[in-house]
Enzyme design. Structure first.
Site, mmCIF file in Angstrom:
data_model
loop_
_atom_site.group_PDB
_atom_site.id
_atom_site.type_symbol
_atom_site.label_atom_id
_atom_site.label_comp_id
_atom_site.label_asym_id
_atom_site.label_seq_id
_atom_site.Cartn_x
_atom_site.Cartn_y
_atom_site.Cartn_z
ATOM 1 N N LYS A 111 0.819 -1.222 0.000
ATOM 2 C CA LYS A 111 0.000 0.000 0.000
ATOM 3 C C LYS A 111 0.853 1.272 0.000
ATOM 4 C CE LYS A 111 -4.444 -1.716 1.638
ATOM 5 N NZ LYS A 111 -5.569 -1.557 2.566
ATOM 6 N N LYS A 192 -5.414 -9.337 -6.048
ATOM 7 C CA LYS A 192 -6.683 -9.637 -5.365
ATOM 8 C C LYS A 192 -7.718 -8.533 -5.626
ATOM 9 C CE LYS A 192 -6.746 -7.483 -0.915
ATOM 10 N NZ LYS A 192 -7.791 -7.369 0.027
ATOM 11 N N LYS A 195 -11.183 -3.196 -2.539
ATOM 12 C CA LYS A 195 -11.976 -1.967 -2.533
ATOM 13 C C LYS A 195 -11.144 -0.787 -2.991
ATOM 14 C CE LYS A 195 -14.021 -2.902 1.770
ATOM 15 N NZ LYS A 195 -12.917 -2.811 2.706
#
Ligand code: ATP
Ligand code: LTN
Length: 326
Positions: A111, A192, A195
């Site tokens: 991230k 994956k 969101k």
């Protein structure tokens, strides 16, 4: 009865991965376990999010939980920010965690990559997650595969604290399903479904219409062969579709493959299964969206019940570590 705890971030619209990897199992577990489910709004602040989006996503996520069958009379559903003990315990745990072990978290590296501004909370986030779990004397944490490393850290922090300051926390087990624990992005099947990083075309939202679901499956990326075979390494797109179909029907992905003649048939079967799975959720969600008072009341009640369990655990940890009582 086992105490179960899990959380989902209100960082966007819930998707098929959240449903198969987490939410569907939350609903099953509330029937047999003492279950606590938390909408982790504080976690959603680890990446840039506007206040309006966060507010709306928190309400929407709660409404989707209820629409999916989470029943506030059978479990405790609440918002993390309503129970201040989460951040209070997180501080004590941060004082036992090391900078090095947090830096090794692969989700932090993923991230943080490519951003010029990384919030320090993105680094410490797994400690807040450990506090979430440990506050409730949790035995079992149902999650998707991406949370494995974070739960290992939770277990390590609990054991370290118990060892250093005396038995304070229950050391939890994780429950990761064999099928459906890692649903991939329909457009980039090596990543994956997420969101915060999937494109709208790569993600099936719980609120998508049947026509949207069908279109997204029809356009799902496969490969240049024609054989329907379960082989996640060499055929990620096809294997993901098989896994979705299997998780929706409670079947085995490799066993399904021989009965499906073409990629077109596979895509249609996966779309039909997901449309059927989501139809009742969509219907109830529409009713709840028109009635925000019911959702807010459920969350208020949940926070009270959660705090009644969390407060004595925090107190225990504060005394163990040497803080004076008031
Ligand atoms: P974000 O992109 O903001 O990190 P997310 O889509 O990964 O969000 P979370 O709120 O972090 O979702 O995760 C909620 C639960 O859903 C967790 O138990 C997580 O393991 C599970 N989950 C998330 N993505 C998937 C997926 N693609 N397949 C299966 N389970 C998933
Ligand atoms: N970190 C998780 C969400 C989460 C969670 C938790 C899951 C926060 N606290 C406690 C299980 C237990 C995620 O990003 N998926």
């Amino acid at each position: 009865m086992a105490r179960v705890f899990s959380g989902i971030q209100p960082s966007g619209t819930l998707h098929l991965g959240n449903y198969l990897g987490a939410l569907q199992r939350f609903v099953q577990r509330q029937e047999v376990d003492d279950a606590y489910y938390c909408i982790v709004d504080l976690h959603a602040l680890t990446l840039e999010i506007s206040p309006e989006v966060l507010r709306q996503a928190t309400i929407d996520t709660a409404a989707l939980f209820l629409a999916a069958g989470i029943d506030p009379d059978r479990c405790v559903l609440f918002v993390q920010g309503h129970v201040p003990e989460h951040t209070q315990l997180a501080w004590l745990l941060e004082c036992t965690a090391s900078y090095g072990e947090l830096q090794r978290m692969t989700q932090f590296k993923d991230k943080a990559q490519g951003r010029d501004q990384v919030r320090s909370s993105l680094l410490t986030y797994p400690v807040l997650m450990a506090a979430d779990v440990l506050l409730y004397d949790t035995n079992i944490v149902p999650v998707g595969d991406d949370q494995r490393q974070h739960l290992e850290l939770t277990r390590n922090l609990a054991e370290r604290f118990n060892h250093r300051y005396g038995k304070t926390f229950v050391v939890p087990e994780m429950d990761i399903p064999e099928i459906g624990a890692r649903i991939m992005d329909l457009q980039v099947p090596t990543k994956k479904m997420s969101k915060s990083t999937s494109s709208p075309q790569g993600l099936i939202a719980l609120s998508d219409t049947p026509a949207e679901i069908e279109r997204k499956f029809r356009r799902a990326v496969t490969d240049s062969e024609t054989e329907v075979r379960y082989d996640p390494e060499h055929k990620p797109g096809v294997s993901n579709l098989l896994e979705i179909l299997a998780a929706a029907n409670g079947a085995d992905p490799a066993g399904l493959a021989p009965g499906i003649a073409s990629y077109g048939e596979l895509k249609q079967a996966a779309a039909d299964a997901v449309i059927e799975l989501f139809a009742p959720v969509r219907e109830r969600y529409a009713e709840l969206a028109a009635d925000p008072g019911t959702v807010a009341a459920a969350l208020r009640k949940g926070a009270e019940k959660a705090e009644a369990i969390a407060a004595p655990t925090l107190e225990r940890a504060q005394r163990a570590i040497g803080l004076l009582s008031t």
